[in-house]
Design a protein around this motif. Sequence first.
Motif, PDB file in Angstrom:
ATOM      1  N   ASN A  27       5.667 -58.439  81.235  1.00 40.93           N
ATOM      2  CA  ASN A  27       6.353 -59.485  81.926  1.00 40.93           C
ATOM      3  C   ASN A  27       5.780 -59.685  83.030  1.00 40.93           C
ATOM      4  O   ASN A  27       6.032 -59.584  84.236  1.00 40.93           O
ATOM      5  CB  ASN A  27       7.564 -58.351  82.567  1.00 40.93           C
ATOM      6  N   THR A  28       4.774 -60.774  82.878  1.00 36.71           N
ATOM      7  CA  THR A  28       4.093 -61.314  84.307  1.00 36.71           C
ATOM      8  C   THR A  28       4.934 -62.026  84.954  1.00 36.71           C
ATOM      9  O   THR A  28       4.177 -62.227  86.299  1.00 36.71           O
ATOM     10  CB  THR A  28       2.749 -61.904  83.504  1.00 36.71           C
ATOM     11  N   TYR A  29       6.112 -62.531  84.575  1.00 40.99           N
ATOM     12  CA  TYR A  29       6.533 -63.373  85.549  1.00 40.99           C
ATOM     13  C   TYR A  29       7.217 -62.715  86.707  1.00 40.99           C
ATOM     14  O   TYR A  29       7.497 -63.419  87.882  1.00 40.99           O
ATOM     15  CB  TYR A  29       7.904 -64.037  84.721  1.00 40.99           C
ATOM     16  N   SER A  30       7.390 -61.286  86.818  1.00 44.06           N
ATOM     17  CA  SER A  30       7.756 -60.340  87.789  1.00 44.06           C
ATOM     18  C   SER A  30       6.822 -60.586  88.846  1.00 44.06           C
ATOM     19  O   SER A  30       6.793 -59.822  89.838  1.00 44.06           O
ATOM     20  CB  SER A  30       8.238 -59.236  87.229  1.00 44.06           C
ATOM     21  N   GLU A  32       4.333 -61.219  91.734  1.00 40.83           N
ATOM     22  CA  GLU A  32       4.189 -62.030  92.922  1.00 40.83           C
ATOM     23  C   GLU A  32       2.862 -61.797  93.530  1.00 40.83           C
ATOM     24  O   GLU A  32       2.243 -62.733  94.301  1.00 40.83           O
ATOM     25  CB  GLU A  32       5.308 -61.937  93.760  1.00 40.83           C
ATOM     26  N   LYS A  99       2.423 -56.365  91.869  1.00 44.64           N
ATOM     27  CA  LYS A  99       3.716 -55.959  92.329  1.00 44.64           C
ATOM     28  C   LYS A  99       4.699 -57.051  92.455  1.00 44.64           C
ATOM     29  O   LYS A  99       4.245 -58.279  92.354  1.00 44.64           O
ATOM     30  CB  LYS A  99       3.740 -55.049  93.677  1.00 44.64           C
ATOM     31  N   GLY A 100       6.168 -56.831  92.415  1.00 45.98           N
ATOM     32  CA  GLY A 100       6.676 -58.134  92.672  1.00 45.98           C
ATOM     33  C   GLY A 100       6.845 -58.737  93.992  1.00 45.98           C
ATOM     34  O   GLY A 100       5.819 -58.773  94.819  1.00 45.98           O
ATOM     35  N   ARG A 101       8.142 -58.690  94.686  1.00 52.61           N
ATOM     36  CA  ARG A 101       8.411 -59.601  95.840  1.00 52.61           C
ATOM     37  C   ARG A 101       7.642 -58.413  97.041  1.00 52.61           C
ATOM     38  O   ARG A 101       7.555 -57.452  96.971  1.00 52.61           O
ATOM     39  CB  ARG A 101      10.152 -59.751  96.052  1.00 52.61           C
ATOM     40  N   THR A 112       3.074 -51.221  91.944  1.00 49.32           N
ATOM     41  CA  THR A 112       3.908 -50.765  90.666  1.00 49.32           C
ATOM     42  C   THR A 112       3.093 -50.657  89.447  1.00 49.32           C
ATOM     43  O   THR A 112       3.124 -49.577  88.774  1.00 49.32           O
ATOM     44  CB  THR A 112       5.042 -51.637  90.383  1.00 49.32           C
TER      45      THR A 112
END
Length: 124
Positions: A27-30, A32, A99-101, A112
């Motif tokens: 899920n690389t879209y997640s 950032e 990590k995400g946002r 993460t």
Amino acid sequence: QVQLVESGGGSVQAGGSLRLSCAASGNTYSIEYMGWFRQAPGKQREGVASLSRRYGSTLFADSVKGRFTSSSDNAKNTLVLQMNSLKPEDTAMYFCAAKGRGSWSLRVDEYTYWGQGTQVTVSS
């Protein structure tokens, strides 16, 4: 879930260069922000670089500023760490993280996802 796989580690003499790559999948879209961390034997893991996939800019640790550069290819989901003017104190296991946002960060606890690491050894 995101999977990260590092490659490109090895042994080099002081003053030499190495190029590390990190391939992301899942899920690389997640993702950032991506980071590079390292851990020497008997020491805590420390942040080396943090890169924004959106803006492309990178935060570097003072210890590597001016010697290391980082870039990402979002289409290929890869992250590269170019290490120049290597020193014996750069010897460590190097890890890719994601990590995400949030914001640029060199804090271990903010990431993460982690790769398995790749060894970098710099001899004097």
